[in-house]
Enzyme design. Structure first.
Site, PDB file in Angstrom:
ATOM      1  N   GLY A  55       0.831  -1.204   0.000  1.00  0.00           N
ATOM      2  CA  GLY A  55       0.000   0.000   0.000  1.00  0.00           C
ATOM      3  C   GLY A  55       0.859   1.244   0.000  1.00  0.00           C
ATOM      4  N   GLU A  56       0.390   2.282   0.670  1.00  0.00           N
ATOM      5  CA  GLU A  56       1.078   3.573   0.797  1.00  0.00           C
ATOM      6  C   GLU A  56       1.093   4.374  -0.504  1.00  0.00           C
ATOM      7  OE1 GLU A  56       5.034   3.146   2.364  1.00  0.00           O
ATOM      8  OE2 GLU A  56       4.400   1.971   4.106  1.00  0.00           O
ATOM      9  N   GLY A  57       0.840   3.710  -1.650  1.00  0.00           N
ATOM     10  CA  GLY A  57       1.019   4.332  -2.958  1.00  0.00           C
ATOM     11  C   GLY A  57       2.258   3.819  -3.661  1.00  0.00           C
TER      12      GLY A  57
END
Length: 353
Positions: free
Chosen positions: A317-319
């Site tokens: 995740g996180e980008g």
């Protein structure tokens, strides 16, 4: 910037024009190479140019939305909720995976506090948009009110409109929120009607016992709350998360203002799914960054109608996947700009050109 409500944003969304896609493809087909030989890079360039009318990127930004989740009380995560604010501070300090990969992509990272159970001081790189200090436990009742769901959507929409003012041409989505794979699984289950166990994976690395607890919690949440798949706002309110609502709003807003949006993994795609269920033309503006290890992700992508750019067994995740995919989109645009046509290069075209 004036406030933009959900109804206004939805009314602004139009499909990407077929004529613009054809014009961009004609340019690609005239280049000194066999037609189609750059594969999906041609798709990325064609779609970006058709969406924006540009063949270059001035500025790239990844918005990492953060929020806490009441469902953590059900033992659905290998990490405690305290990790959410700790990781937000790490993002701000530049020490997380998304920071490293965004630097490689030449993208800024902006963290958006949508609902972290922590009071942050004013910090550069942090937008304080808190709807509440975390959602309620979806296994016991609605995660949020309908008003809170709309507020989270509007926050994301307004960010998209601000991107236009700031000269941002490519937007990425990211997330941070301990427990947020549970609402993401619940969202895709609500829309698809598929069994929760076929859509739910280990998230941060829970064991078999933890996975059974997670599936049970999601099942109870769907049974108790009965989210209406015909009403995406209801689905978000009943079993979603504030950061998921922010992502959904950002994706909607990007479609409304004509910006391409690179959607990261499982949690980000849950937001994109909400957005595409609210308006089908949203999917024209989505670049699906990667195929997550999370087993429900492929069902989300199939429903949205987007093929992932990468498949690297990512599940952070996180980008992070979005930042990596940005590199390929930018490479595709360089090829679009710099590969000469057959005529300009003095190269004979093939008979099937």
């Amino acid at each position: 910037m004036p406030s933009i409500d959900l109804h206004t944003a939805l009314n602004l969304i139009k499909p990407v024009a077929d004529e613009k896609l054809a014009e961009a493809q004609a340019r690609i087909d005239s280049q000194a190479k066999p037609q189609g030989s750059l594969g999906r890079l041609e798709e990325f360039a064609r779609r970006y140019v058709a969406i924006t009318g540009r063949d270059s990127i001035r500025r790239k930004v990844v918005f990492t939305f953060a929020g806490d989740h009441g469902v953590v009380a059900e033992g659905v995560s290998a990490f405690p909720a305290e990790v959410t604010p700790q990781m937000v501070l790490n993002f701000i300090d530049g020490g997380a995976a998304i920071n490293a990969l965004a630097r490689h992509a030449g993208a800024d990272v902006i963290v958006v506090d949508m609902g972290v159970n922590y009071d942050f001081p004013a910090l550069d790189g942090l937008l304080q948009k808190k709807v509440a200090r975390g959602t309620a436990n979806l296994a016991e009742g609605p995660a949020m009110s309908r008003e809170q769901a709309i507020a989270s959507l509007v926050t994301g929409i307004e960010l998209a409109f601000s991107c236009v003012e700031d000269g941002i041409d490519l937007v990425g989505t990211g997330d941070m929120g301990i427990g947020n794979t549970s609402p993401s699984s619940a969202i895709v289950a609500a829309f698809s009607g598929l069994p929760v166990e076929d859509l739910t994976h280990r998230g941060t690395g829970i064991d078999d016992t933890g996975l059974a607890r997670k599936v049970s919690a999601i099942d109870r949440g769907l049974e108790i709350n009965k989210p209406d798949p015909g009403d995406p706002v209801d689905v978000l309110a009943k079993v979603g998360g504030f950061e998921i609502g922010g992502i959904a709003g950002l994706v909607l807003g990007c479609a409304a203002v004509g910006l391409p949006v690179v959607v990261d993994g499982f949690i980000s795609t849950a937001g994109a799914l909400i957005a595409s269920e609210l308006h089908p033309s949203v999917r024209d503006y989505i670049f699906a960054a990667h195929q997550s290890v999370e087993i429900g992700h492929r069902h989300m992508l199939q429903r949205i109608g987007q093929k992932p750019i990468l498949d690297l067994d990512l599940r952070l995740g996180e980008g992070t996947g979005g930042a990596l995919a940005m590199n390929l989109i930018e490479g595709a645009l360089r090829a679009y700009r710099e590969i000469r046509t057959f005529d300009d290069a003095g190269v004979s075209a093939g008979a099937d050109r």
